[in-house]
Design a protein around this motif. Structure first.
Motif, PDB file in Angstrom:
ATOM      1  N   PRO A   1      -5.156  10.563  -6.358  1.00  0.00           N
ATOM      2  CA  PRO A   1      -4.875  10.878  -4.956  1.00  0.00           C
ATOM      3  C   PRO A   1      -6.145  10.923  -4.110  1.00  0.00           C
ATOM      4  N   THR A   2      -7.240  11.427  -4.680  1.00  0.00           N
ATOM      5  CA  THR A   2      -8.506  11.456  -3.952  1.00  0.00           C
ATOM      6  C   THR A   2      -8.945  10.055  -3.576  1.00  0.00           C
ATOM      7  N   GLN A   3      -8.771   9.124  -4.490  1.00  0.00           N
ATOM      8  CA  GLN A   3      -9.159   7.746  -4.239  1.00  0.00           C
ATOM      9  C   GLN A   3      -8.304   7.112  -3.148  1.00  0.00           C
ATOM     10  N   LEU A   4      -7.087   7.617  -2.986  1.00  0.00           N
ATOM     11  CA  LEU A   4      -6.186   7.093  -1.952  1.00  0.00           C
ATOM     12  C   LEU A   4      -6.433   7.748  -0.593  1.00  0.00           C
ATOM     13  N   GLY A   5      -7.376   8.682  -0.549  1.00  0.00           N
ATOM     14  CA  GLY A   5      -7.745   9.269   0.738  1.00  0.00           C
ATOM     15  C   GLY A   5      -7.314  10.698   0.957  1.00  0.00           C
ATOM     16  N   PHE A   6      -6.687  11.334  -0.019  1.00  0.00           N
ATOM     17  CA  PHE A   6      -6.272  12.728   0.146  1.00  0.00           C
ATOM     18  C   PHE A   6      -7.469  13.660  -0.069  1.00  0.00           C
ATOM     19  N   THR A   7      -7.588  14.659   0.800  1.00  0.00           N
ATOM     20  CA  THR A   7      -8.724  15.587   0.724  1.00  0.00           C
ATOM     21  C   THR A   7      -8.323  16.983   0.280  1.00  0.00           C
ATOM     22  N   SER A   8      -7.031  17.259   0.220  1.00  0.00           N
ATOM     23  CA  SER A   8      -6.562  18.567  -0.232  1.00  0.00           C
ATOM     24  C   SER A   8      -6.590  18.637  -1.750  1.00  0.00           C
ATOM     25  N   ASP A   9      -6.463  19.847  -2.281  1.00  0.00           N
ATOM     26  CA  ASP A   9      -6.509  20.037  -3.732  1.00  0.00           C
ATOM     27  C   ASP A   9      -5.246  19.529  -4.422  1.00  0.00           C
ATOM     28  N   ARG A  10      -4.144  19.542  -3.715  1.00  0.00           N
ATOM     29  CA  ARG A  10      -2.881  19.102  -4.285  1.00  0.00           C
ATOM     30  C   ARG A  10      -2.160  18.214  -3.280  1.00  0.00           C
ATOM     31  N   VAL A  11      -1.278  17.357  -3.778  1.00  0.00           N
ATOM     32  CA  VAL A  11      -0.547  16.423  -2.923  1.00  0.00           C
ATOM     33  C   VAL A  11       0.866  16.278  -3.451  1.00  0.00           C
ATOM     34  N   THR A  12       1.835  16.118  -2.555  1.00  0.00           N
ATOM     35  CA  THR A  12       3.218  15.940  -2.988  1.00  0.00           C
ATOM     36  C   THR A  12       3.440  14.498  -3.436  1.00  0.00           C
ATOM     37  N   LEU A  13       4.426  14.312  -4.290  1.00  0.00           N
ATOM     38  CA  LEU A  13       4.746  12.962  -4.743  1.00  0.00           C
ATOM     39  C   LEU A  13       5.185  12.084  -3.578  1.00  0.00           C
ATOM     40  N   ALA A  14       5.914  12.658  -2.626  1.00  0.00           N
ATOM     41  CA  ALA A  14       6.368  11.871  -1.482  1.00  0.00           C
ATOM     42  C   ALA A  14       5.196  11.326  -0.689  1.00  0.00           C
ATOM     43  N   ASP A  15       4.204  12.170  -0.415  1.00  0.00           N
ATOM     44  CA  ASP A  15       3.024  11.725   0.331  1.00  0.00           C
ATOM     45  C   ASP A  15       2.210  10.723  -0.482  1.00  0.00           C
ATOM     46  N   LEU A  16       2.097  10.979  -1.781  1.00  0.00           N
ATOM     47  CA  LEU A  16       1.346  10.074  -2.654  1.00  0.00           C
ATOM     48  C   LEU A  16       1.974   8.689  -2.680  1.00  0.00           C
ATOM     49  N   TYR A  17       3.278   8.632  -2.874  1.00  0.00           N
ATOM     50  CA  TYR A  17       3.967   7.344  -2.938  1.00  0.00           C
ATOM     51  C   TYR A  17       3.881   6.600  -1.607  1.00  0.00           C
ATOM     52  N   SER A  18       4.015   7.342  -0.512  1.00  0.00           N
ATOM     53  CA  SER A  18       3.950   6.715   0.805  1.00  0.00           C
ATOM     54  C   SER A  18       2.587   6.079   1.041  1.00  0.00           C
ATOM     55  N   ARG A  19       1.519   6.793   0.708  1.00  0.00           N
ATOM     56  CA  ARG A  19       0.174   6.256   0.895  1.00  0.00           C
ATOM     57  C   ARG A  19      -0.072   5.064  -0.025  1.00  0.00           C
ATOM     58  N   ALA A  20       0.381   5.174  -1.265  1.00  0.00           N
ATOM     59  CA  ALA A  20       0.178   4.084  -2.220  1.00  0.00           C
ATOM     60  C   ALA A  20       0.861   2.810  -1.746  1.00  0.00           C
ATOM     61  N   ARG A  21       2.074   2.931  -1.237  1.00  0.00           N
ATOM     62  CA  ARG A  21       2.800   1.754  -0.744  1.00  0.00           C
ATOM     63  C   ARG A  21       2.081   1.123   0.442  1.00  0.00           C
ATOM     64  N   LYS A  22       1.546   1.956   1.331  1.00  0.00           N
ATOM     65  CA  LYS A  22       0.837   1.434   2.491  1.00  0.00           C
ATOM     66  C   LYS A  22      -0.404   0.638   2.085  1.00  0.00           C
ATOM     67  N   LEU A  23      -1.001   1.011   0.959  1.00  0.00           N
ATOM     68  CA  LEU A  23      -2.195   0.326   0.480  1.00  0.00           C
ATOM     69  C   LEU A  23      -1.862  -0.883  -0.389  1.00  0.00           C
ATOM     70  N   GLY A  24      -0.579  -1.147  -0.612  1.00  0.00           N
ATOM     71  CA  GLY A  24      -0.182  -2.351  -1.338  1.00  0.00           C
ATOM     72  C   GLY A  24       0.259  -2.143  -2.767  1.00  0.00           C
ATOM     73  N   PHE A  25       0.279  -0.911  -3.245  1.00  0.00           N
ATOM     74  CA  PHE A  25       0.739  -0.648  -4.607  1.00  0.00           C
ATOM     75  C   PHE A  25       2.264  -0.557  -4.629  1.00  0.00           C
ATOM     76  N   GLU A  26       2.826  -0.740  -5.811  1.00  0.00           N
ATOM     77  CA  GLU A  26       4.270  -0.645  -5.975  1.00  0.00           C
ATOM     78  C   GLU A  26       4.598   0.414  -7.025  1.00  0.00           C
TER      79      GLU A  26
END
Length: 250
Positions: free
Chosen positions: A133-158
């Motif tokens: 998640p840090t590599q995807l741009g998240f700066t908080s200590d924890r991240v929800t799966l919904a936010d993680l998946y949304s960011r990953a899709r925007k960057l081109g991952f599936e």
């Protein structure tokens, strides 16, 4: 391993009658026993002893979670390529893990048995990416799966097919001790309705496939390592697809 009684009896007869045929029978039976023992040993790929031997031989260790910020999935190399669609159904896939002594947690075992867990209809090579998640741009200590998946899709991952979890387990025997890899996938409901995703892990007691909370609001540490599928571009030559479909599956 005890020596079959037939060998003892045959050996006695061989000493009395000098029977060449009996001698060959003894050799044949011993050879079969040795082959069976070797085959059994070769299949225990996930057992703690086999894992430890590989760790000592190759000196593998858990890598640190990636930290370098990426702008798209093209910024990182493929972490691993695996093949899916090698088993006709999830039961045969589960049996393969059992034969290799790969442990399966209760939640993982439950969703593997669900009708919604399907295997690919043909053999397909799949490229996987490993990110945090840090590599995807998240700066908080924890991240929800919904936010993680949304960011990953925007960057081109599936999101990976559910089959990637158990297939990665039986194709990743050199996983370092202490490594836990979350499969970025759509959650599958257990019989009681709990959404579960898979985690390919080596906690030190052998290789294992476990389940974990797959709710959209479930939080994971920002240092977690997530396996996503790389986007697949359609090749102009469709003959490769036809050839892959012709490969028989187990």
């Amino acid at each position: 391993m005890s020596i079959p009684k037939s060998i003892t009896r045959c050996t006695a007869v061989n000493r009395r009658n000098r029977s060449t045929a009996c001698h060959y029978l003894v050799v044949l039976i011993l050879s079969v026993c040795i082959l069976q023992l070797a085959s059994s040993t070769a299949q225990t790929q996930c057992a703690a002893r086999d894992v430890l031997e590989r760790q000592l031989k190759f000196k593998t260790r858990a890598s640190e979670a990636p930290q370098r910020l990426i702008q798209s999935e093209r910024d990182i190399a493929t972490w691993k390529s695996i093949t899916i669609g090698t088993f006709a159904d999830s039961l045969k896939l589960r049996n393969a893990m059992d034969s290799m002594r790969c442990s399966v947690g209760s939640q993982a075992g439950e969703i593997l048995a669900r009708p919604s867990f399907i295997t690919a209809s043909q053999k397909t090579d799949m490229e996987l990416a490993l990110v945090s998640p840090t590599q995807l741009g998240f700066t908080s200590d924890r991240v929800t799966l919904a936010d993680l998946y949304s960011r990953a899709r925007k960057l081109g991952f599936e999101l990976a097919p559910a089959e990637v979890g158990p297939q990665l387990r039986i194709q990743y025997f050199d996983q370092p001790v202490g490594e836990f890899l979350i499969i970025g996938m759509e959650a599958i409901m257990t019989w009681s309705g709990d959404p579960i995703i898979l985690n390919v892990a080596n906690g030190g007691a052998g290789l294992i496939l476990i389940g974990q909370d797959g709710r959209a609001e479930a939080e994971i540490p920002a240092t977690s390592r997530i396996v996503f599928a790389r986007s697949r571009k359609l090749a102009p030559n469709t003959n490769l697809i036809d050839q892959a479909a012709a490969v028989p599956r187990e």
